[in-house]
Design a protein around this motif. Sequence first.
Motif, short mmCIF file in Angstrom:
data_model
loop_
_atom_site.label_atom_id
_atom_site.label_comp_id
_atom_site.label_asym_id
_atom_site.label_seq_id
_atom_site.Cartn_x
_atom_site.Cartn_y
_atom_site.Cartn_z
N THR A 174 -34.98 12.35 -24.26
CA THR A 174 -36.35 12.75 -24.62
C THR A 174 -36.50 14.27 -24.48
N VAL A 175 -35.99 14.82 -23.38
CA VAL A 175 -36.04 16.27 -23.18
C VAL A 175 -35.23 16.96 -24.28
N ALA A 176 -34.07 16.42 -24.59
CA ALA A 176 -33.22 17.00 -25.65
C ALA A 176 -33.96 17.01 -26.98
N PHE A 225 -31.10 24.71 -29.12
CA PHE A 225 -30.29 23.69 -29.78
C PHE A 225 -29.03 23.37 -29.00
N LEU A 226 -28.41 24.38 -28.40
CA LEU A 226 -27.21 24.15 -27.60
C LEU A 226 -27.53 23.29 -26.38
N VAL A 227 -28.57 23.68 -25.64
CA VAL A 227 -28.96 22.91 -24.45
C VAL A 227 -29.39 21.51 -24.86
N GLY A 228 -30.16 21.40 -25.94
CA GLY A 228 -30.57 20.08 -26.42
C GLY A 228 -29.37 19.21 -26.78
N SER A 229 -28.37 19.81 -27.40
CA SER A 229 -27.16 19.05 -27.76
C SER A 229 -26.43 18.56 -26.52
N ILE A 230 -26.34 19.40 -25.51
CA ILE A 230 -25.67 19.00 -24.27
C ILE A 230 -26.46 17.89 -23.58
N LEU A 231 -27.78 18.03 -23.56
CA LEU A 231 -28.61 17.01 -22.89
C LEU A 231 -28.51 15.65 -23.57
N PHE A 232 -28.16 15.63 -24.86
CA PHE A 232 -28.02 14.35 -25.56
C PHE A 232 -26.82 13.54 -25.05
N LEU A 233 -25.96 14.16 -24.25
CA LEU A 233 -24.81 13.44 -23.72
C LEU A 233 -25.22 12.40 -22.67
N TRP A 234 -26.40 12.57 -22.08
CA TRP A 234 -26.89 11.63 -21.07
C TRP A 234 -28.15 10.95 -21.59
N GLU A 235 -28.16 9.66 -21.53
CA GLU A 235 -29.27 8.88 -22.08
C GLU A 235 -30.60 9.23 -21.43
N LYS A 236 -30.60 9.48 -20.13
CA LYS A 236 -31.87 9.76 -19.44
C LYS A 236 -32.48 11.10 -19.86
#
Length: 89
Positions: free
Chosen positions: A52-54, A38-49
């Motif tokens: 999907t991974v998030a 969840f932490l990594v997914g939350s961070i990945l949501f900061l970048w639009e590209k």
Amino acid sequence: MNKPAGELDHELLEAEKKIHERYEWLHIANDYVSATLFLVGSILFLWEKWQTVATWFFIIGSVFFLFAPILRTLNKRYVKNLRKGPIHW
């Protein structure tokens, strides 16, 4: 040879402790995995590209969050089968 009741109680208590300890460690590991996803997914949501991974990290993290009550249920069930009575923890 039949064992005295006190010796049987001690063996059951030790078996109960061992099972509980194993499930407790599985539960802790599960908490770390789900929180990390969840932490990594939350961070990945900061970048639009990476959205999907998030999203997939969130879905997989949710599955791990579902494992937590399953582990607790299995723990209580196996210990109850040993004890044949109520469990209060």
